[in-house]
Design an enzyme around this catalytic site. Structure first.
Site, PDB file in Angstrom:
ATOM      1  N   HIS A   1       0.856  -1.196   0.000  1.00  0.00           N
ATOM      2  CA  HIS A   1       0.000   0.000   0.000  1.00  0.00           C
ATOM      3  C   HIS A   1       0.890   1.244   0.000  1.00  0.00           C
ATOM      4  CE1 HIS A   1      -3.860   2.047   0.592  1.00  0.00           C
ATOM      5  NE2 HIS A   1      -3.111   2.942   1.204  1.00  0.00           N
ATOM      6  N   ALA A   2       0.696   2.105  -1.005  1.00  0.00           N
ATOM      7  CA  ALA A   2       1.624   3.229  -1.205  1.00  0.00           C
ATOM      8  C   ALA A   2       1.608   4.191  -0.023  1.00  0.00           C
ATOM      9  CB  ALA A   2       1.228   3.974  -2.481  1.00  0.00           C
TER      10      ALA A   2
ATOM     11  N   HIS B   1       0.126  11.789  -5.740  1.00  0.00           N
ATOM     12  CA  HIS B   1      -0.396  11.905  -4.371  1.00  0.00           C
ATOM     13  C   HIS B   1       0.737  11.775  -3.349  1.00  0.00           C
ATOM     14  CE1 HIS B   1      -3.497  11.398  -1.182  1.00  0.00           C
ATOM     15  NE2 HIS B   1      -2.540  10.719  -0.609  1.00  0.00           N
ATOM     16  N   GLU B   2       1.519  10.692  -3.495  1.00  0.00           N
ATOM     17  CA  GLU B   2       2.588  10.460  -2.506  1.00  0.00           C
ATOM     18  C   GLU B   2       3.637  11.560  -2.576  1.00  0.00           C
ATOM     19  OE1 GLU B   2       0.296   7.426  -1.427  1.00  0.00           O
ATOM     20  OE2 GLU B   2       1.819   8.526  -0.349  1.00  0.00           O
TER      21      GLU B   2
ATOM     22  N   HIS C   1       2.748  14.624  -0.696  1.00  0.00           N
ATOM     23  CA  HIS C   1       3.098  14.570   0.730  1.00  0.00           C
ATOM     24  C   HIS C   1       4.556  14.979   0.927  1.00  0.00           C
ATOM     25  CE1 HIS C   1      -0.564  12.894   2.349  1.00  0.00           C
ATOM     26  NE2 HIS C   1      -0.497  11.800   1.620  1.00  0.00           N
TER      27      HIS C   1
ATOM     28  N   GLU D   1      -3.602  15.572   3.169  1.00  0.00           N
ATOM     29  CA  GLU D   1      -4.198  14.814   2.063  1.00  0.00           C
ATOM     30  C   GLU D   1      -4.618  15.738   0.928  1.00  0.00           C
ATOM     31  OE1 GLU D   1      -3.063  11.631   4.003  1.00  0.00           O
ATOM     32  OE2 GLU D   1      -3.679  11.848   1.915  1.00  0.00           O
TER      33      GLU D   1
ATOM     34  N   HIS E   1      -6.691   0.989   5.674  1.00  0.00           N
ATOM     35  CA  HIS E   1      -6.610   1.939   6.788  1.00  0.00           C
ATOM     36  C   HIS E   1      -7.173   1.393   8.087  1.00  0.00           C
ATOM     37  CE1 HIS E   1      -6.011   4.109   3.134  1.00  0.00           C
ATOM     38  NE2 HIS E   1      -5.608   5.164   3.797  1.00  0.00           N
TER      39      HIS E   1
ATOM     40  N   TYR F   1      -9.466  12.136   4.407  1.00  0.00           N
ATOM     41  CA  TYR F   1      -9.636  12.114   2.952  1.00  0.00           C
ATOM     42  C   TYR F   1     -10.932  12.811   2.555  1.00  0.00           C
ATOM     43  CZ  TYR F   1      -5.854   8.746   3.335  1.00  0.00           C
ATOM     44  OH  TYR F   1      -4.661   8.149   3.629  1.00  0.00           O
TER      45      TYR F   1
HETATM   46  C1  LIG Z   1      -2.453   5.477  -1.353  1.00  0.00           C
HETATM   47  C2  LIG Z   1      -2.636   6.378  -0.140  1.00  0.00           C
HETATM   48  N1  LIG Z   1      -1.709   5.956   0.925  1.00  0.00           N
HETATM   49  C3  LIG Z   1      -1.759   6.752   2.168  1.00  0.00           C
HETATM   50  C4  LIG Z   1      -1.619   8.257   1.823  1.00  0.00           C
HETATM   51  O1  LIG Z   1      -0.730   8.619   1.040  1.00  0.00           O
HETATM   52  O2  LIG Z   1      -2.455   9.009   2.324  1.00  0.00           O
HETATM   53  C5  LIG Z   1      -0.639   6.258   3.116  1.00  0.00           C
HETATM   54  C6  LIG Z   1      -1.158   5.081   3.937  1.00  0.00           C
HETATM   55  C7  LIG Z   1      -1.864   5.719   5.084  1.00  0.00           C
HETATM   56  C8  LIG Z   1      -1.206   7.101   5.282  1.00  0.00           C
HETATM   57  N2  LIG Z   1      -0.311   7.256   4.130  1.00  0.00           N
HETATM   58  C9  LIG Z   1       0.768   8.084   4.021  1.00  0.00           C
HETATM   59  O3  LIG Z   1       1.516   8.051   3.073  1.00  0.00           O
HETATM   60  C10 LIG Z   1       1.060   9.092   5.131  1.00  0.00           C
HETATM   61  N3  LIG Z   1       2.373   8.776   5.701  1.00  0.00           N
HETATM   62  C11 LIG Z   1       1.069  10.505   4.536  1.00  0.00           C
HETATM   63  C12 LIG Z   1       1.260  11.543   5.646  1.00  0.00           C
HETATM   64  O4  LIG Z   1       0.292  11.693   6.433  1.00  0.00           O
HETATM   65  O5  LIG Z   1       2.342  12.142   5.735  1.00  0.00           O
HETATM   66  C13 LIG Z   1      -4.080   6.241   0.334  1.00  0.00           C
HETATM   67  O6  LIG Z   1      -4.356   5.397   1.185  1.00  0.00           O
HETATM   68  N4  LIG Z   1      -5.049   6.989  -0.233  1.00  0.00           N
HETATM   69  C14 LIG Z   1      -4.882   7.994  -1.269  1.00  0.00           C
HETATM   70  C15 LIG Z   1      -6.276   8.503  -1.585  1.00  0.00           C
HETATM   71  C16 LIG Z   1      -7.259   7.813  -0.706  1.00  0.00           C
HETATM   72  C17 LIG Z   1      -6.489   6.787   0.121  1.00  0.00           C
HETATM   73  C18 LIG Z   1      -6.921   5.368  -0.247  1.00  0.00           C
HETATM   74  O7  LIG Z   1      -6.270   4.748  -1.097  1.00  0.00           O
HETATM   75  O8  LIG Z   1      -7.964   4.905   0.312  1.00  0.00           O
HETATM   76 ZN   LIG Z   2      -2.209  10.715   1.360  1.00  0.00          ZN
END
Ligand SMILES: C[C@H](N[C@H](C(=O)O)[C@@H]1CCCN1C(=O)[C@@H](N)CC(=O)O)C(=O)N1CCC[C@H]1C(=O)O
Ligand SMILES: [Zn+2]
Length: 622
Positions: A326-327, A356-357, A360, A384, A486, A496
């Site tokens: 998971h990215a 997206h990444e 961040h 986000e 999540h 989100y």
């Molecule tokens: C693919 C994206 N992965 C998250 C994100 O990038 O938000 C990852 C995993 C959870 C937090 N995270 C982070 O990278 C944090 N470290 C960033 C930060 O807070 O600094 C994701 O989960 N997304 C994107 C759109 C909707 C949602 C989904 O796919 O449901």
């Molecule tokens: Zn994010």
């Protein structure tokens, strides 16, 4: 040293206060960097050893946090005049779960989160036609590209059996440990703690109001998509209640629907872009995807990615070990080491995730000059929103032409509707999903939902807010929330929903700053440093000020507003209402009681029944 003595009366000298927070900031530099590295090692190599090392590091961090909080409380910081100093102290004393006096709870929280994330990341589904596949890339590719009702169903159900179903008991223990620990920080439950990060007493009501403002737009989109999917799969596959089976959207969670755009194109003759096909045609590789994203951010005046980013990131799925695919984006709090971990494949979806990444990372770079306690988003939804904001420019036909993924920029209204629908399949479809995940989780933390009705309440929310239903019978043996990253990963989700609202407020403001004269949905801030400077003003604040100040820095407003999102999609809403004139838009609030089975199966069972009856009668009369 002298600062850490136990003072009988609280210290009111703010100079001593500044010494304390500066000493804290220096100490956490190496501490946080070490802790993030150990998390990174586990997430990029899921071994028991790495899990243990990470958990030990988390426990050490908690001990440091407790000690620092204790020493901070020897200062009369509530009475400090300087707002920044006061805010720093508040963050030092607000230590969340670490406040517990029972280290077993902390160990359980850390181990269970890692355990649950491991189950999710190692999950696989074995299909006779395709062998055993993990979520990324195998199952995701099928969900994205298959148009077979039965094949989609096998993958959809298989993934839930291989992930959520295995998490149910652990998740109950996880919630119990978090709720017990968070009480030591003065919160009734974990949900209250998570909502406190928005520093808005009316936050829960605010997001409800925003959702209700946006629901009419979603209802029209849902009705149009339902009509087109009935044409594709046959209306007898759809329950009478108006719900859409959850596995038909080109996404494992039905959270964004742009992967089935090909089934929904309003004007097939007009222009619309198949980005994935174009990317493959132009031999896009993974590195190029990251360079394209970096180019966008640099075009609005942001820094390039550091050398450490390119050296330390994990941009493709390793073949020799289990990882969390998971990215995600990572800040190592040393002002230089910023990383992305993503099992990147060459698709449009993935290109958006890359942006997206990297969004961040750009936020991390823009607040790296701040005390570490301020190196977070103004609120989690802002982080986000920053991650997504360039996608509103990047996906425009104008920008697709700039990067050579579209030959001509169409100006006709049919193409415009095609484009707006595609954007709505990501940005409008997502709204009820982004809203409901934490409605479920907050009710679990409150104790209104527990292991006896986890799944019932999950589907009640999915049916009520998304108007989608399960294609197969669900029971409390299942744990469908666990099939979404999540929940095992324990990342709050309302961020989100907030992001999808505020990113349109920012897009409107940045496009105005950029002197854009086109309709908002055709605005591309690429190459515009005025827009970039405006955005940077907000990013550089990190979490040093309440989010209302950050919002004001970009938009001049101090509140969230659904209006920019509604205005952006206004031309589409008119078209959708026209399309839905004959439709009964909407759905019943509760889930369908019966579930239509695939016609093939239904027909099969009918034939089976007839043949058995004949056989019996023939034998009897023979
Ligand atoms: C693919 C994206 N992965 C998250 C994100 O990038 O938000 C990852 C995993 C959870 C937090 N995270 C982070 O990278 C944090 N470290 C960033 C930060 O807070 O600094 C994701 O989960 N997304 C994107 C759109 C909707 C949602 C989904 O796919 O449901
Ligand atoms: Zn994010």
């Amino acid at each position: 040293g002298v600062l850490f003595r136990g003072a009988l009366t609280q210290i009111s000298d703010e100079n001593l206060g500044w010494n304390f927070v500066n000493e804290y900031n220096n100490k956490v530099g190496s501490l946080w960097n070490e802790n993030v590295k150990k998390s990174w090692n586990y997430y990029t190599n899921l071994t028991d050893y790495n899990l243990e090392v990470m958990t030990n590091s988390t426990l050490q961090m908690a001990e440091f946090d407790k000690e620092a909080a204790k020493n901070a409380s020897t200062f009369a910081h509530d009475g400090f005049g300087n707002a920044t100093l006061k805010r720093l102290f508040k963050k030092i004393v607000n230590i969340g779960f670490a406040a517990t006096n029972d280290s077993e709870q902390l160990k359980a929280i850390s181990n269970l989160e890692a355990d649950l994330t491991g189950i999710y990341s190692k999950g696989k589904v074995c299909l006779e036609s395709k062998g055993c596949l993990q979520l990324e890339p195998g199952l995701t590719d099928i969900i994205t590209n298959s148009r077979s009702y039965e094949e989609l169903l096998a993958v959809w159900k298989g993934w839930r059996d291989a992930s959520g179903k295995l998490m149910r008991t652990k998740y109950t223990d996880f919630v119990k440990a978090m709720n017990a620990a968070i009480k030591f920080s003065g919160f009734n439950d974990t949900g209250e703690y998570w909502r406190s990060w928005y520093e808005t007493p009316t936050f829960e009501q605010d997001v409800r109001t925003l959702f209700e403002e946006l629901e009419p737009l979603y209802v029209e989109l849902h009705a149009y998509v339902r009509k087109r999917l009935k044409e594709k799969y046959g209306k007898d596959m759809f329950p009478e209640t108006g719900h859409i089976p959850a596995h038909l959207f080109g996404n494992m969670w039905a959270q964004q629907w742009s992967n089935i755009y090909d089934l929904l194109v309003p004007f097939p003759g007009a222009s619309s872009v198949d980005i994935t096909a174009k990317m493959k045609e132009q031999n896009y590789n993974v590195t190029h995807m990251y360079r394209v994203a970096e180019d966008f951010f640099m075009s609005i005046g942001m820094e390039k990615m550091t050398d450490a980013f390119w050296q330390n990131s994990m941009l493709v799925k390793p073949t020799d070990r289990d990882v969390v695919c998971h990215a995600s984006a990572w800040d190592f709090y040393d002002e230089n080491d910023f990383r992305i971990k993503q099992c990147t494949s060459v698709t449009e979806d993935q290109l958006l995730t890359v942006h997206h990444e990297m969004g961040h990372i750009v936020y991390y770079q823009n607040y790296k000059h701040l005390p570490r306690l301020f190196r977070r988003g103004a609120n989690p939804g802002f982080h986000e929103g920053m991650a997504d904001i360039v996608s509103l420019s990047f996906q425009t036909p104008e920008h697709m032409k700039v990067i050579g993924l579209l030959d001509e920029v169409p100006q006709d209204s049919d193409s415009d509707i095609n484009f707006l629908l595609k954007m709505a399949l990501d940005k409008v479809a997502f709204l009820p999903f982004g809203y409901l995940i934490d409605q479920w989780r907050w009710s679990v933390f409150r104790g209104d939902t527990n292991s006896s009705n986890y799944n019932q309440h999950w589907w009640d929310l999915r049916c009520r807010f998304q108007g989608i239903s399960s294609p197969v019978k669900r029971t409390e043996e299942d744990f469908d929330p666990g099939a979404k990253y999540h929940i095992p990963g324990n990342t709050p989700y309302i961020r989100y929903f907030v992001s999808f609202v505020v990113q349109f407020q920012w897009h409107e403001a940045l496009c105005r700053e950029a002197g854009n004269t086109r309709p908002l949905h055709r605005c591309d801030i690429y190459n515009n440093t005025n827009a970039g400077n405006k955005l940077r003003e907000m990013l550089r604040m990190g979490s040093s000020k309440p989010w209302q100040d950050a919002m004001e820095a970009i938009t001049g407003q101090r509140t969230m507003s659904a209006k920019p999102l509604v205005n952006y999609f206004d031309p589409l809403l008119k078209w959708l209402k026209e399309q839905n004139k004959e439709e009964n838009t909407g759905w019943s609030a509760s889930c369908p009681s019966s579930i239509p089975t695939p016609s093939a199966l239904a027909a099969g069972s009918a034939n089976l029944f007839i043949s058995i009856t004949c056989f019996v009668l023939c034998v009897f009369f023979a």
